[in-house]
Design a protein around this motif. Structure first.
Motif: not given
Length: 278
Positions: A6, A28-29, A62
């Motif tokens: 992320i 991924t976002y 993250s």
């Protein structure tokens, strides 16, 4: 094994690219991200998915600006609970041990495993080893997959927060020196002592001069992200430590430099001229 990253900024996308180069499938976002970020993720080989799909990935990294670390943790933990999934979530951000404890509490005991990580060094480049990824809390050696896929992983013995503490201490020294040099060079320019200060640095502190010549220009595009990092360092030191005031001041300095860059870079131009345009 799938790995999710992320954050498709300079660091996140470069780390994802290294993993992809070594055979990993990286998810991924990207909802709400800029076209530039989407293109960066695509170039790195990252595969965008919905948040619920990402929350079911085996290992989630993250890698975002420190000001967004808690928000990301809340979003991922919420998706895990919504879908009934569990995963290993590794916070790799420049946050204090106190914030790392907050991140871990968000996941509780029902969302899998939370690891404390920190990144020291620049984004990995082709032909280079790249940054070091420090991690603590990994008793099951889950991050071995990252080593196998081309990252330098160094494990730290200690409680959750030890890796974050390392980052705070290292960044406090490294970025603190850059901030101190920036502040004093600007003061010298305002006082007409800039040329004399520059000459003295070159003669008596050549290593420091070389660091500032490289470090100050490199700082400008990142200054907005360093504000929250300096605030995290101040929190790490605590209100009872007078040194915390130093880093609250550094946060203000980097905020000023970020605003200067947005408004045309007048201060940046002065410093660049003093450094000979290097």
């Amino acid at each position: 094994m799938e790995i999710a990253v992320i954050g498709a900024g300079a660091m996140g996308s470069a780390i994802a690219g290294r993993l992809v180069e070594n055979g990993a499938k990286v998810l991924t976002y990207l909802e709400g991200r800029s076209a530039e970020t989407v293109e960066r993720a695509k170039s790195a080989g990252m595969q965008p998915v919905e948040l619920d799909r990402l929350a079911a990935t085996d290992l989630i990294l993250s890698i975002v600006p420190p000001a967004h670390a808690v928000d990301v943790a809340e979003a991922v933990a919420g998706a895990m609970r919504r879908c009934g999934s569990k995963a290993t979530f590794m916070d790799c951000n420049a946050i204090s041990p106190q914030t790392m404890t907050q991140v871990a509490a968000i996941f509780g005991h029902d969302c899998g495993i939370v690891l404390d990580g920190s990144i020291i060094g620049g984004p990995p480049k082709s032909g280079g080893k790249g940054p070091k990824l420090y991690v603590c809390g990994d008793d099951a050696d889950i991050t071995a997959i990252l080593s196998e896929r081309g990252l330098q992983v160094r494990r730290i013995d200690g409680p959750l927060g030890a890796a974050s503490a390392l980052k705070m201490c290292y960044a406090g020294i490294n970025k603190g020196v850059t901030g101190l040099g920036t502040a004093m060079l600007l003061a010298a320019i305002c006082s007409g002592a800039d040329e004399a200060l520059k000459r003295e640095l070159q003669e008596s502190l050549p290593d420091l001069d070389a660091k500032l010549v490289k470090g100050i220009p490199d700082m400008y595009p990142k200054a907005y992200r360093w504000v929250a990092e300096m605030e995290e360092i101040a929190d790490f030191l605590g209100e009872d430590d007078p040194a915390a005031l130093i880093f609250k001041g550094m946060a203000g300095l980097y905020r000023k430099m970020a605003m200067d860059r947005e408004s045309g870079g007048a201060l940046a131009g002065q410093l660049d001229t003093l450094n000979g345009g290097r």
